[in-house]
Write an enzyme that holds these catalytic residues in place. Structure first.
Site, PDB file in Angstrom:
ATOM      1  N   LYS A   1       0.837  -1.210   0.000  1.00  0.00           N
ATOM      2  CA  LYS A   1       0.000   0.000   0.000  1.00  0.00           C
ATOM      3  C   LYS A   1       0.867   1.253   0.000  1.00  0.00           C
ATOM      4  CE  LYS A   1      -3.572   2.674   0.339  1.00  0.00           C
ATOM      5  NZ  LYS A   1      -4.495   2.643   1.484  1.00  0.00           N
TER       6      LYS A   1
ATOM      7  N   CYS B   1      -3.742   9.526   2.321  1.00  0.00           N
ATOM      8  CA  CYS B   1      -3.065   8.410   1.647  1.00  0.00           C
ATOM      9  C   CYS B   1      -1.797   8.904   0.987  1.00  0.00           C
ATOM     10  CB  CYS B   1      -3.994   7.764   0.617  1.00  0.00           C
ATOM     11  SG  CYS B   1      -5.267   6.704   1.325  1.00  0.00           S
TER      12      CYS B   1
END
Length: 419
Positions: free
Chosen positions: A216, A270
């Site tokens: 990720k 993010c």
């Protein structure tokens, strides 16, 4: 194994859609959040965030009795932790990840764990966070065994399965996207796959917990580096008097070139955050990733300087007016188009800076937000028709409403190239 009751800890932009998807598959879901208002809103069958299609799914799940929200964890067969992973407040050049929310969630669910339960960390985390979570659980429940010490024979299964969805498309992407399953053991991975296959149609790809964590971070760091190239290119083109939007369009005609579009910076919890998790762990090695972060973090200040120049030019051409007579309109506050998410938003931070540095009136046009945060108490929220009456226009987010409109003004700072 059978997962009849699933608990999701953290009912935000990822946790609530995930809980709703399980509930839509007729699973009993217990959502847990420290925010009483969020809990009450969900229990009324409503949602406290903006996400297309989610309102209908939540309403149906609550009405049919498959989803309920609470502030206190209850017994379940699987626990998914989807809480924030911010930075600690420090003055160092490289921010330090703050795992306090994960620690609090771990200690909250520990009393209700039982043999055979599955615990999944979905929060985007620095490498090693899943193992740290397992240690917190093990310390709280010495009567149970965990994978680090007992391997495949552990009482509790633990895995890291990062979310990989785009705000505004979460409902569809939760179902369709491939899922990275990082179990601490093979049995942990198998249990996680069985759980997610309740609604995931994409492929569930197995690896270990550390690689899943890094996957990720790698995805978002790659995007950050690509955006940094576009943002740096926009600054270079401005200095050389070249239209960066035309330049990128021309360059992208090459079959192996795909340059992203520049903007006012990088936001969201993010892309603006995850690269620092890599840099903080390996500061000497992560040179390109670190540089990209600095380039993107510096772009808002460049935009603010452009606004200052626009105000100065306006005053030079309108000598009868003073700075306090000049109205600045900022278009868009969220970190990306067509959502209400203000987390790590460069548009929001730029607007705050303009409010602080400009003695005149500053208004914001943000169609996805009905109420401004307390930190913007000196800012007025207006509609588009009111905004266009301002003297200086600052386009920060390319919301669909803005793309359908236009502003013909020489005092325009368009960070997205739509006007």
């Amino acid at each position: 194994m059978s997962f009849e009751t699933i608990s999701v800890i953290g009912l935000g932009y990822i946790g609530l859609p995930t809980a709703a998807m399980f509930a839509s598959r007729k699973k009993k879901v217990i959502g847990v959040d420290v925010n009483q208002n969020a809990v009450d809103t969900i229990n009324r069958g409503e949602i406290h965030i903006v996400e297309p299609e989610l309102d209908m799914i939540v309403h149906a799940a609550v009405t049919e009795g498959y989803l309920k929200a609470t502030t206190t964890p209850e017994a379940a067969d699987a626990f998914l932790i989807a809480v924030p992973t911010p930075f600690k407040n420090n003055d160092s050049e490289i921010p330090e990840p703050d795992l306090a929310y994960i620690e609090a969630a771990s200690k909250a669910i520990a009393p209700v764990l039982k043999k055979g339960d599955l615990v999944i960390l979905e929060s985007t985390s620095p490498v090693g966070a899943t193992e740290q979570m397992a240690e917190w659980l093990a310390a709280a429940r010495t009567d149970l065994t965990f994978p680090k010490m007992h391997g495949e024979n552990s009482d509790i299964r633990i895995a890291h399965c990062p979310e990989r969805v785009l705000p505004g498309h979460v409902v569809r992407e939760l179902v369709e996207n491939d899922r990275v399953i990082g179990g601490m053991t093979s049995k942990c991975s198998e249990a996680a796959i069985e759980l997610y296959k309740n609604f995931v149609e994409g492929e569930c790809v197995t690896t270990n917990a550390r690689t899943a964590e890094m996957a990720k971070l790698t995805e978002n760091s790659c995007r950050d580096v690509q955006i940094a190239f576009a943002n740096e290119l926009s600054i270079i083109c401005d200095k050389l008097d070249i239209d960066v939007w035309e330049l990128i369009s021309l360059a992208n005609r090459h079959p192996r070139i795909n340059i992203l579009q520049p903007g006012p910076g990088v936001g969201g919890h993010c892309i603006a955050v995850d690269p620092w998790f890599i840099v903080s762990k390996t500061p000497e090695e992560a040179q390109i990733i670190h540089t990209a972060r600095k380039v993107n973090d510096a772009k808002p200040e460049w935009v603010i300087n452009k606004v200052k120049l626009a105000i100065s030019d306006f005053l030079l051409e309108n000598p009868t007016k003073a700075a306090q007579d000049v109205t600045v309109a900022c278009y868009g506050l969220s970190f990306k188009p067509d959502i209400d998410d203000l987390r790590e938003s460069p548009a929001l931070n730029i607007t705050k800076s303009i409010v602080n540095m400009h003695s005149g009136k500053v208004v914001a046009v943000e169609p996805n937000v009905s109420e401004l945060p307390i930190s913007l108490k000196d800012l007025t929220l207006v509609d588009f028709d009111t905004g266009v009456k301002a003297d200086i226009h600052v386009l920060l987010v390319d919301h669909k409403e803005f793309k359908l409109s236009t502003i013909d003004s020489k005092y325009l700072v368009d960070t997205k190239g739509i006007w």
